[in-house]
Design a protein around this motif. Structure first.
Motif, PDB file in Angstrom:
ATOM      1  N   ILE A  52       1.285  -1.350   0.213  1.00 43.28           N
ATOM      2  CA  ILE A  52       0.264   0.261  -0.003  1.00 43.28           C
ATOM      3  C   ILE A  52       0.525   1.296  -0.603  1.00 43.28           C
ATOM      4  N   ASN A  53       0.943   2.029  -0.987  1.00 42.58           N
ATOM      5  CA  ASN A  53       1.151   3.886  -1.135  1.00 42.58           C
ATOM      6  C   ASN A  53       0.447   4.543  -0.899  1.00 42.58           C
ATOM      7  N   LEU A  54       0.329   5.066   0.292  1.00 43.82           N
ATOM      8  CA  LEU A  54      -0.896   6.067   0.312  1.00 43.82           C
ATOM      9  C   LEU A  54      -0.669   6.982  -0.528  1.00 43.82           C
ATOM     10  N   LYS A  55      -1.698   7.863  -0.868  1.00 42.68           N
ATOM     11  CA  LYS A  55      -1.898   9.242  -1.950  1.00 42.68           C
ATOM     12  C   LYS A  55      -1.010   8.228  -3.745  1.00 42.68           C
ATOM     13  N   ALA A  56      -1.680   7.029  -4.181  1.00 42.67           N
ATOM     14  CA  ALA A  56      -1.104   6.042  -5.255  1.00 42.67           C
ATOM     15  C   ALA A  56      -1.852   5.143  -4.858  1.00 42.67           C
ATOM     16  N   GLY A  57      -3.346   5.443  -5.514  1.00 44.39           N
ATOM     17  CA  GLY A  57      -4.060   3.987  -6.304  1.00 44.39           C
ATOM     18  C   GLY A  57      -4.397   3.605  -4.883  1.00 44.39           C
ATOM     19  N   SER A  58      -3.692   4.158  -3.435  1.00 42.79           N
ATOM     20  CA  SER A  58      -4.078   2.799  -2.657  1.00 42.79           C
ATOM     21  C   SER A  58      -6.217   2.206  -2.358  1.00 42.79           C
ATOM     22  N   SER A  59      -6.940   2.627  -2.865  1.00 46.07           N
ATOM     23  CA  SER A  59      -7.981   2.383  -2.588  1.00 46.07           C
ATOM     24  C   SER A  59      -8.313   1.259  -3.396  1.00 46.07           C
ATOM     25  N   SER A  60      -8.120   2.080  -5.017  1.00 43.87           N
ATOM     26  CA  SER A  60      -7.817   0.778  -5.627  1.00 43.87           C
ATOM     27  C   SER A  60      -7.611  -0.211  -6.193  1.00 43.87           C
ATOM     28  N   ALA A  61      -5.906   0.023  -5.550  1.00 48.11           N
ATOM     29  CA  ALA A  61      -5.345  -1.325  -4.824  1.00 48.11           C
ATOM     30  C   ALA A  61      -5.922  -2.436  -4.777  1.00 48.11           C
TER      31      ALA A  61
END
Length: 280
Positions: A52-61
């Motif tokens: 998980i990389n926050l502010k890098a599409g984490s919710s979609s991942a």
């Protein structure tokens, strides 16, 4: 990416967590205060996991991990970030090192370092911090973000984008009191020179990358049924591209500060093939 890992001697000794990388770089983020921070989130039935990389599409991942597969009923409903923190879902760096989950398909998403900073500023300061809140957030009319520790000294006054950038420039990425994990460099969180990722996608091409990822995992039909996963938590406040928005915000930042900022995120730029020209 392999060439960049070799260029900066980032492989080091896999078991140490504290190897010196050209004197100034260390994977200390993997072990701050003797606590391993890197956690891979997993869907064990489908043998896949994501960093998980926050502010890098984490919710979609995470959405691809939990919402798309047909075993999604096994996972708690609600916020994907909250449900991903349960021990059964988390896989530690040590477990990966010890080969505890062989055959897993590992993926993650990255984003232009400067666009990540703009995204954090907009979401956590411009639209949620009370003194900067210029328009109400849909469905969250009374919610205002608390300033994170590195920004606390600015509490009680409006915070400009340059104020925020100067906080980032002063941050020591080896001291958790001085940074926020939403803007910690991706290489420090996901150890791409130590972990063999099968797929690394980009937020800039998120839709196409998720479609390709679904084809690799045999989940094309499932993704088509739940296409909202492609842009979970997407901001709809701007009618311009993210690169143009980044240009607008960084137009107020002096060149010498941009150069300093580039040095702080240099490894993310090189590892994931980003350039300043894309956003400036």
């Amino acid at each position: 990416m392999t060439d960049v890992c070799k260029k900066y001697n980032m492989k080091g000794e896999f078991s140490s967590y504290k190897e010196i990388i050209r004197g100034e770089f260390r994977y200390v983020a993997l072990r701050i205060s003797n606590k391993s921070l890197l956690k891979l989130r997993s869907n064990r039935d489908y043998k896949m996991a994501t960093c998980i990389n926050l502010k890098a599409g984490s919710s979609s991942a995470l959405g691809f991990l939990f919402i798309v597969p047909n075993n999604r009923h096994k996972y708690p409903h609600g916020d994907v970030h909250l449900r991903s923190r349960t021990p059964y879902i988390c896989l530690s760096f040590e477990e990966y090192k010890n080969g505890s989950f062989p055959g897993f398909f590992l993926y993650m998403f990255v984003r232009h370092p400067f666009t990540r900073l703009v995204s954090f500023y907009r979401d956590h300061i411009l639209y949620h911090y009370k003194l900067n809140n210029t328009e109400r957030t849909p469905n969250l009319p009374d919610v205002h973000s608390e300033l994170t520790l590195p920004l606390k000294y600015l509490e009680g006054k409006p915070i400009t984008f340059r104020d925020f950038i100067q906080v980032v420039l002063r941050a020591d990425f080896y001291n958790p009191k001085t940074f926020d994990y939403h803007w910690l460099p991706i290489w420090m969180m996901c150890a791409p020179c130590h972990i063999q990722y099968n797929f690394i996608g980009k937020v800039e091409t998120m839709s196409d990358d998720l479609i390709y990822l679904s084809s690799l995992k045999g989940l094309t039909a499932e993704l088509a049924e739940r296409s909202e996963v492609m842009w979970l938590h997407q901001s709809e406040r701007a009618n311009v591209s993210s690169s143009e928005l980044t240009r607008q915000f960084f137009s107020s930042i002096p060149k010498y500060e941009i150069d300093q900022l580039y040095e702080k995120y240099k490894l993310d730029f090189e590892l994931f093939n980003y350039s300043l020209n894309e956003v400036l």
